[in-house]
Design a protein around this motif. Structure first.
Motif, mmCIF file in Angstrom:
data_model
loop_
_atom_site.group_PDB
_atom_site.id
_atom_site.type_symbol
_atom_site.label_atom_id
_atom_site.label_comp_id
_atom_site.label_asym_id
_atom_site.label_seq_id
_atom_site.Cartn_x
_atom_site.Cartn_y
_atom_site.Cartn_z
ATOM 1 N N ARG A 172 0.653 -1.325 0.183
ATOM 2 C CA ARG A 172 0.068 0.247 0.175
ATOM 3 C C ARG A 172 0.477 1.017 0.123
ATOM 4 N NH1 ARG A 172 -3.162 -2.901 3.961
ATOM 5 N NH2 ARG A 172 -2.646 -1.351 5.414
ATOM 6 N N TYR A 173 1.698 1.196 0.666
ATOM 7 C CA TYR A 173 2.960 2.342 0.415
ATOM 8 C C TYR A 173 3.472 2.875 -0.371
ATOM 9 C CZ TYR A 173 6.323 5.566 2.396
ATOM 10 O OH TYR A 173 7.168 6.881 2.984
ATOM 11 N N ALA A 178 1.468 6.844 -6.806
ATOM 12 C CA ALA A 178 0.351 7.397 -7.514
ATOM 13 C C ALA A 178 0.523 8.520 -6.595
ATOM 14 C CB ALA A 178 -1.148 7.312 -6.406
ATOM 15 N N ILE A 179 1.328 9.202 -6.172
ATOM 16 C CA ILE A 179 1.847 10.781 -6.181
ATOM 17 C C ILE A 179 2.522 10.691 -6.873
ATOM 18 C CG2 ILE A 179 3.494 12.051 -4.122
ATOM 19 C CD1 ILE A 179 2.231 10.222 -1.908
ATOM 20 N N TYR A 180 3.931 10.059 -7.296
ATOM 21 C CA TYR A 180 5.103 10.574 -8.356
ATOM 22 C C TYR A 180 3.656 10.763 -9.593
ATOM 23 C CZ TYR A 180 9.432 9.234 -5.670
ATOM 24 O OH TYR A 180 10.127 9.437 -4.781
ATOM 25 N N ILE A 201 2.553 24.326 -8.909
ATOM 26 C CA ILE A 201 2.041 23.068 -7.657
ATOM 27 C C ILE A 201 1.728 22.789 -6.331
ATOM 28 C CG2 ILE A 201 2.059 20.207 -7.791
ATOM 29 C CD1 ILE A 201 3.573 19.888 -10.602
ATOM 30 N N THR A 202 0.846 22.292 -6.011
ATOM 31 C CA THR A 202 0.653 22.279 -4.451
ATOM 32 C C THR A 202 0.502 20.641 -3.958
ATOM 33 O OG1 THR A 202 -1.756 22.421 -4.666
ATOM 34 C CG2 THR A 202 -0.750 24.461 -4.762
ATOM 35 N N VAL A 203 -0.057 20.636 -2.883
ATOM 36 C CA VAL A 203 -0.141 19.505 -2.430
ATOM 37 C C VAL A 203 -1.371 18.929 -2.112
ATOM 38 C CG1 VAL A 203 -0.860 18.107 0.187
ATOM 39 C CG2 VAL A 203 1.543 19.922 -0.181
ATOM 40 N N SER A 204 -2.157 19.740 -2.370
ATOM 41 C CA SER A 204 -3.364 19.887 -2.706
ATOM 42 C C SER A 204 -4.193 18.647 -4.495
ATOM 43 C CB SER A 204 -4.411 21.077 -2.760
ATOM 44 O OG SER A 204 -4.161 22.201 -1.339
ATOM 45 N N ILE A 211 -5.981 10.702 -3.177
ATOM 46 C CA ILE A 211 -5.739 10.404 -2.583
ATOM 47 C C ILE A 211 -6.049 11.336 -1.173
ATOM 48 C CG2 ILE A 211 -3.172 8.520 -3.228
ATOM 49 C CD1 ILE A 211 -1.951 10.655 -1.629
ATOM 50 N N VAL A 212 -5.629 10.735 -0.128
ATOM 51 C CA VAL A 212 -6.538 11.347 1.338
ATOM 52 C C VAL A 212 -5.320 12.811 1.596
ATOM 53 C CG1 VAL A 212 -8.247 10.884 2.157
ATOM 54 C CG2 VAL A 212 -6.042 10.496 3.267
ATOM 55 N N ARG A 213 -4.895 14.058 2.130
ATOM 56 C CA ARG A 213 -4.144 14.441 2.257
ATOM 57 C C ARG A 213 -2.935 13.363 3.433
ATOM 58 N NH1 ARG A 213 -3.229 20.212 1.695
ATOM 59 N NH2 ARG A 213 -4.773 20.221 0.747
ATOM 60 N N SER A 214 -3.460 12.914 4.095
ATOM 61 C CA SER A 214 -2.510 12.495 5.475
ATOM 62 C C SER A 214 -2.076 11.408 4.536
ATOM 63 C CB SER A 214 -3.560 11.488 6.323
ATOM 64 O OG SER A 214 -4.643 10.559 6.321
#
Length: 190
Positions: free
Chosen positions: A7-8, A14-16, A31-34, A42-45
């Motif tokens: 999962r990690y 997915a982030i990349y 580009i922001t975290v949002s 994905i969720v912010r956490s």
């Protein structure tokens, strides 16, 4: 790999992937975290479980890019110097064209820190690889500068190629870089 590790890794990929897609849509500095979490689904956490902020994500992507390039370097087992050079440079060209982040770094002032880190690592790698095989007839200092010159030349050519929006083919650029290395650096090492 256990389920938690998987999962990690999936979230990190997915982030990349989201970040690379965003690079096609907007400037790096915007580009922001949002943006990333929305594009990644994905969720912010989850983002913050992996990265403290966008600069931390950028540092991780830079490190991954350098590792990818080292993997390319270590994967070649050519039968002669021309094959080695051409195969290596073609792989680097294809990777550069495909990796939007690297292409942007080649064209931006932000690339300075990345290139300093990459050049240091490449220089160490090439020096270690050639220490046992190459018998430079010159002083170690001169040899060190020749390696730095080869790395700088490669980065300069890739910079121009990216700035020209990859107008030449990867094969043409790889052939050019091979000629530069074979006629300029390799004779010095022999």
């Amino acid at each position: 790999m256990n389920e938690s590790d998987e999962r990690y890794s999936t979230a990190e990929d997915a982030i990349y992937d989201a970040f690379f897609l965003l690079l096609k849509e907007k400037e790096l500095e915007k580009i922001t975290v949002s943006d990333v979490i929305k594009k990644a689904g994905i969720v912010r956490s989850t983002f913050y479980n992996h990265y403290e902020n966008i600069p931390a994500l950028l540092a991780a992507i830079e490190d991954r890019t350098i590792q990818d390039i080292f993997s390319l370097m270590e994967s070649f087992h050519p039968k002669n110097d021309k094959d080695m050079c051409y195969s290596y440079y073609l792989a680097i060209c294809n990777y550069t064209r495909k990796n939007r982040f690297l292409a942007l770094l080649l064209q931006s002032p932000r690339g300075d820190a990345f290139f300093e880190k990459a050049i240091t690592m490449f220089h160490r790698y090439v020096s270690n690889v050639t220490r046992d095989t190459a018998k430079p007839p010159h002083k170690k200092l001169e040899f060190s500068y020749m390696i730095a010159g080869a790395i700088g030349t490669t980065l300069g050519v890739l910079h121009k190629w990216a700035a020209d929006d990859f107008a030449a083919s990867a094969e043409e650029v790889a052939e050019l870089l091979s000629k530069i290395f074979l006629s300029g650096i390799l004779p010095y090492l022999g």
